[in-house]
Write a protein that holds these residues in place. Structure first.
Motif, PDB file in Angstrom:
ATOM      1  N   SER A 197       0.793  -1.246   0.009  1.00 49.66           N
ATOM      2  CA  SER A 197      -0.073  -0.049  -0.124  1.00 49.66           C
ATOM      3  C   SER A 197       0.779   1.316  -0.099  1.00 49.66           C
ATOM      4  CB  SER A 197      -0.760  -0.008   1.295  1.00 49.66           C
ATOM      5  OG  SER A 197      -0.250  -0.138   2.317  1.00 49.66           O
ATOM      6  N   THR A 198       2.199   1.128   0.159  1.00 50.95           N
ATOM      7  CA  THR A 198       2.893   2.452   0.451  1.00 50.95           C
ATOM      8  C   THR A 198       3.285   2.839  -1.227  1.00 50.95           C
ATOM      9  OG1 THR A 198       5.081   1.056   0.370  1.00 50.95           O
ATOM     10  CG2 THR A 198       4.027   1.524   2.477  1.00 50.95           C
ATOM     11  N   ILE A 199       3.363   4.168  -1.134  1.00 47.41           N
ATOM     12  CA  ILE A 199       3.791   4.695  -2.468  1.00 47.41           C
ATOM     13  C   ILE A 199       5.108   4.096  -3.118  1.00 47.41           C
ATOM     14  CG2 ILE A 199       4.235   6.909  -3.902  1.00 47.41           C
ATOM     15  CD1 ILE A 199       1.377   6.475  -3.158  1.00 47.41           C
ATOM     16  N   PRO A 200       6.187   4.161  -2.173  1.00 46.74           N
ATOM     17  CA  PRO A 200       7.596   3.601  -2.848  1.00 46.74           C
ATOM     18  C   PRO A 200       7.291   2.131  -3.300  1.00 46.74           C
ATOM     19  CG  PRO A 200       7.982   5.027  -0.672  1.00 46.74           C
ATOM     20  CD  PRO A 200       6.269   4.675  -0.920  1.00 46.74           C
ATOM     21  N   THR A 201       6.753   1.460  -2.672  1.00 43.36           N
ATOM     22  CA  THR A 201       6.425   0.012  -3.089  1.00 43.36           C
ATOM     23  C   THR A 201       5.684  -0.268  -4.224  1.00 43.36           C
ATOM     24  OG1 THR A 201       6.728  -0.803  -0.710  1.00 43.36           O
ATOM     25  CG2 THR A 201       5.822  -2.491  -2.335  1.00 43.36           C
ATOM     26  N   PRO A 245      12.247  10.448   3.713  1.00 41.88           N
ATOM     27  CA  PRO A 245      12.936   9.125   3.914  1.00 41.88           C
ATOM     28  C   PRO A 245      12.209   8.298   4.964  1.00 41.88           C
ATOM     29  CG  PRO A 245      13.857  10.907   5.482  1.00 41.88           C
ATOM     30  CD  PRO A 245      12.860  11.643   4.659  1.00 41.88           C
ATOM     31  N   LYS A 246      12.555   6.995   4.889  1.00 36.36           N
ATOM     32  CA  LYS A 246      11.932   5.999   5.889  1.00 36.36           C
ATOM     33  C   LYS A 246      12.386   6.118   7.220  1.00 36.36           C
ATOM     34  CE  LYS A 246      10.525   2.029   4.161  1.00 36.36           C
ATOM     35  NZ  LYS A 246      10.629   0.727   3.544  1.00 36.36           N
ATOM     36  N   ALA A 247      13.644   6.480   7.131  1.00 38.92           N
ATOM     37  CA  ALA A 247      14.529   6.591   8.558  1.00 38.92           C
ATOM     38  C   ALA A 247      14.641   7.933   8.588  1.00 38.92           C
ATOM     39  CB  ALA A 247      15.484   5.617   8.375  1.00 38.92           C
ATOM     40  N   GLY A 248      14.198   8.457   9.781  1.00 37.00           N
ATOM     41  CA  GLY A 248      14.122   9.837  10.150  1.00 37.00           C
ATOM     42  C   GLY A 248      15.683  10.361  10.923  1.00 37.00           C
ATOM     43  N   ALA A 249      16.212  11.460  10.951  1.00 35.09           N
ATOM     44  CA  ALA A 249      17.316  11.575  11.348  1.00 35.09           C
ATOM     45  C   ALA A 249      17.276  11.571  13.021  1.00 35.09           C
ATOM     46  CB  ALA A 249      17.722  13.166  11.040  1.00 35.09           C
ATOM     47  N   ASP A 250      16.112  11.829  13.615  1.00 37.66           N
ATOM     48  CA  ASP A 250      15.835  11.386  14.884  1.00 37.66           C
ATOM     49  C   ASP A 250      15.483  10.103  15.566  1.00 37.66           C
ATOM     50  OD1 ASP A 250      13.782  11.391  13.926  1.00 37.66           O
ATOM     51  OD2 ASP A 250      12.572  12.943  15.027  1.00 37.66           O
ATOM     52  N   GLY A 251      15.845   9.112  14.622  1.00 41.14           N
ATOM     53  CA  GLY A 251      15.411   7.688  14.788  1.00 41.14           C
ATOM     54  C   GLY A 251      14.064   7.514  14.605  1.00 41.14           C
ATOM     55  N   THR A 252      13.124   8.142  14.150  1.00 35.92           N
ATOM     56  CA  THR A 252      11.724   7.684  14.128  1.00 35.92           C
ATOM     57  C   THR A 252      11.842   7.100  12.574  1.00 35.92           C
ATOM     58  OG1 THR A 252      11.439   9.651  12.897  1.00 35.92           O
ATOM     59  CG2 THR A 252      10.835   9.703  15.266  1.00 35.92           C
ATOM     60  N   VAL A 253      10.797   6.278  12.390  1.00 37.06           N
ATOM     61  CA  VAL A 253      10.442   5.385  11.279  1.00 37.06           C
ATOM     62  C   VAL A 253       9.006   5.936  10.580  1.00 37.06           C
ATOM     63  CG1 VAL A 253      10.366   3.237  10.449  1.00 37.06           C
ATOM     64  CG2 VAL A 253      11.758   3.279  12.218  1.00 37.06           C
ATOM     65  N   PRO A 255       6.875   4.629   7.908  1.00 35.38           N
ATOM     66  CA  PRO A 255       6.699   3.424   7.056  1.00 35.38           C
ATOM     67  C   PRO A 255       6.063   3.753   5.581  1.00 35.38           C
ATOM     68  CG  PRO A 255       4.965   3.554   8.778  1.00 35.38           C
ATOM     69  CD  PRO A 255       5.909   4.599   8.940  1.00 35.38           C
ATOM     70  N   GLU A 256       5.877   5.072   5.497  1.00 31.69           N
ATOM     71  CA  GLU A 256       5.342   5.500   3.920  1.00 31.69           C
ATOM     72  C   GLU A 256       6.525   6.019   3.244  1.00 31.69           C
ATOM     73  OE1 GLU A 256       2.263   5.024   3.070  1.00 31.69           O
ATOM     74  OE2 GLU A 256       1.757   4.015   4.837  1.00 31.69           O
ATOM     75  N   GLY A 257       7.723   6.166   4.000  1.00 34.50           N
ATOM     76  CA  GLY A 257       8.856   6.987   3.320  1.00 34.50           C
ATOM     77  C   GLY A 257       9.741   6.111   2.376  1.00 34.50           C
ATOM     78  N   TRP A 258      10.741   6.613   1.743  1.00 37.10           N
ATOM     79  CA  TRP A 258      11.701   5.941   0.802  1.00 37.10           C
ATOM     80  C   TRP A 258      12.718   5.357   1.642  1.00 37.10           C
ATOM     81  CZ3 TRP A 258       9.833   6.134  -4.185  1.00 37.10           C
ATOM     82  CH2 TRP A 258       9.104   7.062  -4.558  1.00 37.10           C
ATOM     83  N   VAL A 394      18.163   8.176  -7.528  1.00 30.65           N
ATOM     84  CA  VAL A 394      17.446   6.806  -7.614  1.00 30.65           C
ATOM     85  C   VAL A 394      17.100   6.298  -6.418  1.00 30.65           C
ATOM     86  CG1 VAL A 394      17.284   4.670  -8.778  1.00 30.65           C
ATOM     87  CG2 VAL A 394      18.571   6.619  -9.938  1.00 30.65           C
ATOM     88  N   PRO A 395      15.932   6.149  -6.174  1.00 28.76           N
ATOM     89  CA  PRO A 395      15.406   5.563  -4.980  1.00 28.76           C
ATOM     90  C   PRO A 395      15.770   3.778  -4.947  1.00 28.76           C
ATOM     91  CG  PRO A 395      13.555   5.889  -6.037  1.00 28.76           C
ATOM     92  CD  PRO A 395      14.573   6.477  -6.975  1.00 28.76           C
ATOM     93  N   SER A 396      15.878   3.248  -3.741  1.00 30.05           N
ATOM     94  CA  SER A 396      16.327   1.870  -3.649  1.00 30.05           C
ATOM     95  C   SER A 396      14.874   1.358  -4.349  1.00 30.05           C
ATOM     96  CB  SER A 396      16.550   1.445  -2.433  1.00 30.05           C
ATOM     97  OG  SER A 396      15.698   1.851  -1.430  1.00 30.05           O
ATOM     98  N   GLU A 397      13.792   1.590  -4.158  1.00 25.52           N
ATOM     99  CA  GLU A 397      12.822   0.925  -4.594  1.00 25.52           C
ATOM    100  C   GLU A 397      12.887   0.841  -6.304  1.00 25.52           C
ATOM    101  OE1 GLU A 397      11.771   2.576  -0.584  1.00 25.52           O
ATOM    102  OE2 GLU A 397      12.707   3.354  -2.312  1.00 25.52           O
ATOM    103  N   VAL A 398      13.416   1.575  -6.844  1.00 23.54           N
ATOM    104  CA  VAL A 398      13.418   1.664  -8.377  1.00 23.54           C
ATOM    105  C   VAL A 398      14.477   0.624  -8.606  1.00 23.54           C
ATOM    106  CG1 VAL A 398      13.945   3.174 -10.399  1.00 23.54           C
ATOM    107  CG2 VAL A 398      12.290   4.036  -8.734  1.00 23.54           C
ATOM    108  N   ALA A 399      15.618   0.939  -8.125  1.00 21.71           N
ATOM    109  CA  ALA A 399      16.570   0.004  -8.327  1.00 21.71           C
ATOM    110  C   ALA A 399      16.390  -1.456  -8.134  1.00 21.71           C
ATOM    111  CB  ALA A 399      17.978   0.154  -7.641  1.00 21.71           C
ATOM    112  N   ALA A 400      15.559  -1.734  -6.982  1.00 19.71           N
ATOM    113  CA  ALA A 400      15.237  -3.033  -6.518  1.00 19.71           C
ATOM    114  C   ALA A 400      14.705  -3.809  -7.688  1.00 19.71           C
ATOM    115  CB  ALA A 400      14.338  -3.098  -5.464  1.00 19.71           C
TER     116      ALA A 400
END
Length: 491
Positions: A197-201, A245-253, A255-258, A394-400
């Motif tokens: 359901s996420t946009i990157p996927t 991004p999926k992983a924030g600089a403050d350690g938060t996650v 799930p909808e991010g790249w 190029v996001p990893s989702e595209v390279a994948a």
């Protein structure tokens, strides 16, 4: 390790009339080619291989070593282009064959996923360099060919198929299409809570299907076109939705991010290549993890490099009409030596082992028959070094998606295995399945070799097993039990 085969080739152009030293050295006229065909073939080969300048840094920069360090994305992109360019040109000049070089997908995945969990990146590249020196020695003495012939064709093909599934599984995980559930059963699941359901996927799915159509239609550069199209789609969606991004600089996650990189246009498009990784090599792994463990990693690298490269060169030489009935092709020993040098160069530059790419078949399909095509491909790779800022978008989702496509192409080799004999079926099955399920190329190769020797020997086929294969199997038994063995040795 990985691309399309060309079944429908255009008729070769009239033989070259260039004459002189160039024609004689590369045997352009003798092989029924022309300078224009070689140039065109070289360009097409680059187009079909250019994705490696994007994909290799994504794979290598994702691996965190035992010291907590990562390779810089832009630096890896720069040395990827440098090493591919230099090795492709060197192979073209020495072996005079149209087989282009780049960082092998099987080995770079092995380094990023398995090796750097035990050693640092410079130490991992030191192991790659040693692997290359071993291959050069084996090739120069003729032992490489003897060892290759000792391994049954069924296992050679199974290794290729297993690596393909392993690469595809990495792609599914990187895209968020397959995720860890955190439960004992099932350990993995589809997307988030069983839903994609996420946009990157969804961008991964769209890129995968679009690239699949292009490859199915045999469009030249289909993988690269798919990567570029997926990246454009990701850029548009990120500019509208600001997913971050999926992983924030403050350690938060989120799930909808790249995943590894957010698709955003860089501040500059062209830059001088940062070659700081050149020479960043260490042999400290022997002290860090012990001589036995380090030697087993080298052993695995040698086998992975060894069989993929020789099998690829044999297939390409047949496609180009340059192989004889036994599969031998012109300047075989020189080709094998230079291929080993590719591993040495890849370790020295931290771009991972460089090897022959099956994508070269696309250039051969366009008429390339000589090393002159390699000169064209190599120069284009060197120019790619100056465009590394573009790779960061190029996001990893595209390279994948490219990883899954390449994995599917490698899996097609299973058609060459006769699985009617269970003493063949079981070792092949273990080789192919153990690799992705244990996230280890080494485990898959070892499971296949050991089971082949045991099952075939105890089912009345011991005489068909080469003594060299027995030695290799014993080596893998030691590899699988290296924990207790190292404890015993230390005690």
């Amino acid at each position: 390790m990985t691309a399309t085969e060309t079944e429908h080739r255009p008729e070769p152009e009239s033989p070259s009339r260039a004459g002189g030293a160039l024609d004689r050295y590369f045997e352009i006229t003798k092989r029924g080619s022309s300078i224009s065909a070689e140039v065109r073939g070289g360009i097409v080969t680059f187009v079909t291989m250019a994705y490696i300048v994007i994909l290799n840094p994504i794979i290598l920069s994702s691996g965190t070593d035992v010291a907590g360090d990562n390779l810089d994305f832009a630096q890896v992109a720069a040395v990827t282009g440098l090493t591919a360019g230099v090795m492709t040109i060197l192979f073209g000049v020495v072996a005079r064959l149209p087989f282009a070089f780049a960082a092998g997908l099987g080995i770079n995945s092995f380094l990023a996923v398995s090796v750097v969990g035990q050693v640092t990146w410079p130490e991992a590249m030191g192991l790659v360099l040693i692997n290359g020196l071993v291959i050069v020695l084996l090739a120069a003495t003729g032992l490489r060919r003897l060892i290759f012939e000792a391994v049954p064709m069924q296992l050679k093909l199974a290794i290729t198929v297993g690596i393909g599934l392993f690469i595809a599984f990495i792609g599914f995980v990187d895209a968020g299409f397959v995720t860890a559930t955190g439960a004992a059963s099932p350990p993995v699941g589809l997307g988030v809570d069983g839903s994609v359901s996420t946009i990157p996927t969804l961008v991964f799915v769209a890129t995968l299907l679009a690239t699949g159509v292009l490859v199915a239609l045999r469009v030249k550069g289909g993988i690269l076109i798919g990567l570029l199209s997926g990246t454009v789609l990701a850029l548009v969606l990120e500019s509208i939705l600001d997913l971050g991004p999926k992983a924030g600089a403050d350690g938060t996650v989120n799930p909808e991010g790249w995943g590894l990189s957010v698709p955003e246009l860089p501040a500059q498009w062209v830059s001088l290549p940062d070659l700081s990784l050149v020479g960043q090599v260490s042999l400290g792994s022997f002290e860090r993890i012990g001589v036995l463990a380090a030697l087993m990693l080298v052993f695995t690298l040698v086998f992975t490099n060894f069989f993929d490269a020789l099998g690829t060169m044999t297939g390409l030489s047949k496609e180009a009409g340059l192989a004889d009935a036994k599969g031998d092709f012109p300047r075989l020993r020189s080709a094998l030596v230079v291929e080993g040098v590719g591993a040495v160069a890849g370790g020295f530059t931290s771009s991972s082992s460089n090897t022959v790419f099956i994508e070269s078949g696309s250039g051969i399909g366009e008429g390339a028959r000589t090393g002159l095509a390699n000169l064209v491909t190599g120069v284009l790779f060197l120019l790619a070094m100056f465009l590394t800022p573009l790779t960061s978008i190029v996001p990893s989702e595209v390279a994948a998606a490219a990883l899954v496509i390449v994995g599917a192409l490698m899996m097609s080799q299973i058609r060459g295995i006769d699985l009617s004999d269970f003493s063949v079926l079981l070792p092949v099955f273990l080789t192919v399945t153990v690799m992705p399920l244990t996230y280890s190329i080494a485990n898959g190769i070892g499971a296949g070799f050991v089971s082949w020797v045991v099952v075939r020997a105890l089912s009345g086929k011991a005489r068909e097993i080469s003594p060299l294969l027995w030695i290799v199997a014993v080596g893998f038994v030691i590899y699988f039990t290296r924990g207790p063995v190292e404890t015993l040795i230390a005690g």
